[in-house]
Scaffold this motif. Structure first.
Motif, mmCIF file in Angstrom:
data_model
loop_
_atom_site.group_PDB
_atom_site.id
_atom_site.type_symbol
_atom_site.label_atom_id
_atom_site.label_comp_id
_atom_site.label_asym_id
_atom_site.label_seq_id
_atom_site.Cartn_x
_atom_site.Cartn_y
_atom_site.Cartn_z
ATOM 1 N N MET A 1 1.663 4.307 15.810
ATOM 2 C CA MET A 1 1.111 2.989 15.515
ATOM 3 C C MET A 1 2.192 2.084 14.923
ATOM 4 N N ILE A 2 2.332 0.909 15.509
ATOM 5 C CA ILE A 2 3.310 -0.038 14.971
ATOM 6 C C ILE A 2 2.741 -0.673 13.712
ATOM 7 N N ARG A 3 3.519 -0.623 12.643
ATOM 8 C CA ARG A 3 3.065 -1.206 11.372
ATOM 9 C C ARG A 3 3.751 -2.547 11.141
ATOM 10 N N PRO A 4 3.070 -3.453 10.417
ATOM 11 C CA PRO A 4 3.686 -4.740 10.103
ATOM 12 C C PRO A 4 4.912 -4.540 9.208
ATOM 13 N N ILE A 5 5.975 -5.293 9.499
ATOM 14 C CA ILE A 5 7.197 -5.228 8.689
ATOM 15 C C ILE A 5 7.172 -6.364 7.669
ATOM 16 N N LEU A 6 7.357 -6.022 6.409
ATOM 17 C CA LEU A 6 7.379 -7.045 5.356
ATOM 18 C C LEU A 6 8.613 -7.917 5.516
ATOM 19 N N ILE A 7 8.435 -9.199 5.271
ATOM 20 C CA ILE A 7 9.543 -10.148 5.348
ATOM 21 C C ILE A 7 9.931 -10.590 3.938
ATOM 22 N N HIS A 8 11.237 -10.591 3.688
ATOM 23 C CA HIS A 8 11.791 -11.114 2.437
ATOM 24 C C HIS A 8 11.453 -12.599 2.301
ATOM 25 N N PRO A 9 11.123 -13.145 1.148
ATOM 26 C CA PRO A 9 11.011 -12.434 -0.127
ATOM 27 C C PRO A 9 9.625 -11.826 -0.325
ATOM 28 N N ASP A 10 9.614 -10.599 -0.814
ATOM 29 C CA ASP A 10 8.355 -9.891 -1.066
ATOM 30 C C ASP A 10 8.627 -8.898 -2.195
ATOM 31 N N PRO A 11 7.819 -8.931 -3.225
ATOM 32 C CA PRO A 11 8.089 -8.058 -4.378
ATOM 33 C C PRO A 11 8.139 -6.580 -4.005
ATOM 34 N N ARG A 12 7.441 -6.201 -2.926
ATOM 35 C CA ARG A 12 7.425 -4.792 -2.522
ATOM 36 C C ARG A 12 8.778 -4.329 -1.971
ATOM 37 N N LEU A 13 9.635 -5.326 -1.601
ATOM 38 C CA LEU A 13 10.980 -4.979 -1.118
ATOM 39 C C LEU A 13 11.982 -4.853 -2.264
ATOM 40 N N LYS A 14 11.534 -5.160 -3.482
ATOM 41 C CA LYS A 14 12.445 -5.162 -4.635
ATOM 42 C C LYS A 14 12.213 -3.977 -5.560
ATOM 43 N N ARG A 15 11.296 -3.106 -5.185
ATOM 44 C CA ARG A 15 10.914 -2.010 -6.088
ATOM 45 C C ARG A 15 11.775 -0.773 -5.882
ATOM 46 N N LEU A 16 11.984 -0.054 -6.972
ATOM 47 C CA LEU A 16 12.608 1.264 -6.902
ATOM 48 C C LEU A 16 11.570 2.215 -6.315
ATOM 49 N N CYS A 17 11.914 2.877 -5.218
ATOM 50 C CA CYS A 17 10.925 3.728 -4.544
ATOM 51 C C CYS A 17 10.828 5.099 -5.201
ATOM 52 N N ASP A 18 9.649 5.698 -5.086
ATOM 53 C CA ASP A 18 9.370 6.991 -5.734
ATOM 54 C C ASP A 18 9.852 8.159 -4.877
ATOM 55 N N PRO A 19 10.400 9.188 -5.525
ATOM 56 C CA PRO A 19 10.742 10.417 -4.799
ATOM 57 C C PRO A 19 9.490 11.014 -4.165
ATOM 58 N N ILE A 20 9.677 11.692 -3.039
ATOM 59 C CA ILE A 20 8.561 12.334 -2.353
ATOM 60 C C ILE A 20 8.516 13.798 -2.787
ATOM 61 N N ALA A 21 7.374 14.209 -3.341
ATOM 62 C CA ALA A 21 7.261 15.555 -3.916
ATOM 63 C C ALA A 21 6.861 16.585 -2.869
ATOM 64 N N GLU A 22 6.172 16.142 -1.833
ATOM 65 C CA GLU A 22 5.621 17.089 -0.870
ATOM 66 C C GLU A 22 5.566 16.457 0.515
ATOM 67 N N ILE A 23 5.937 17.249 1.520
ATOM 68 C CA ILE A 23 5.828 16.780 2.908
ATOM 69 C C ILE A 23 4.401 17.041 3.369
ATOM 70 N N THR A 24 3.662 15.998 3.604
ATOM 71 C CA THR A 24 2.255 16.126 4.007
ATOM 72 C C THR A 24 2.075 15.602 5.436
ATOM 73 N N PRO A 25 0.949 15.926 6.062
ATOM 74 C CA PRO A 25 0.679 15.353 7.397
ATOM 75 C C PRO A 25 0.683 13.826 7.382
ATOM 76 N N ASP A 26 0.206 13.226 6.283
ATOM 77 C CA ASP A 26 0.224 11.767 6.152
ATOM 78 C C ASP A 26 1.657 11.231 6.195
ATOM 79 N N LEU A 27 2.561 11.960 5.532
ATOM 80 C CA LEU A 27 3.953 11.533 5.495
ATOM 81 C C LEU A 27 4.565 11.627 6.894
ATOM 82 N N ALA A 28 4.256 12.714 7.613
ATOM 83 C CA ALA A 28 4.767 12.882 8.976
ATOM 84 C C ALA A 28 4.251 11.767 9.880
#
Ligand code: NI
Length: 182
Positions: A1-28
């Protein structure tokens, strides 16, 4: 599924991203969607925050030779473990900053360690476009974009163009949330 790409400026593009603790089917599934979104754009790399998910995952495929086999890569929790002293300059663009390009200097080669979708630890040394791309995408996971390497005036000029682009798209009946597609 093609997802919408956020366009700058957007606060979600400025955040420190969280480490991934577990590989889940959702992540795949997210990784699959990100690859599909990247190829459709078209682009050579895409980081999870660009589709609004503030997690440390990126996808890339820098195979450019016509007829060559694709090499879709998914990197979970990527870390640069070594960078060359040699630098190289590439004209970079970004799917979150459409039609804007700038020459950016980065280490010519980097070694990166990451977790694969199968849960295995992997490490590889990248050169050329692959090196530039993986560094650009890892920057996204730190809330950093290529325009952050530019002088403030140039950066502001690009940001104003993007604000106008988003206004125009909202007016033209696009989704209005700054999404490029969908
Ligand atoms: Ni980008």
């Amino acid at each position: 599924m093609i997802r919408p790409i956020l366009i700058h400026p957007d606060p979600r593009l400025k955040r420190l991203c969280d480490p991934i603790a577990e590989i889940t089917p959702d992540l795949a599934r997210l990784a699959d969607d990100m690859l599909e979104t990247m190829y459709a754009a078209p682009g050579v790399g895409l980081a999870a925050p660009q589709v609004g998910v503030t997690k440390r995952m990126l996808v890339m495929d820098c195979v450019k030779e016509p007829g060559a086999a694709a090499r879709p890569m998914v990197l979970v929790n990527p870390v640069v473990t070594w960078a060359s002293e040699d630098v190289s300059i590439y004209e970079e663009g970004c799917l979150s900053i459409p039609d804007q390009y700038a020459e950016i200097e980065r280490p010519a080669e980097v070694r990166v360690r990451w977790t694969g979708l199968d849960g295995t630890e992997q490490e590889e040394q990248f050169a050329g476009l692959w090196s530039t791309c993986v560094q650009h995408e890892i920057d996204h996971l730190e809330g950093k974009m290529f325009i952050d390497y530019l002088r403030p005036l140039r950066r502001q000029m690009i940001t104003r163009k993007m604000e106008k682009l988003k206004r125009d798209r909202a007016r033209d009946g696009a989704s209005g949330d700054g999404a490029l597609r969908g």
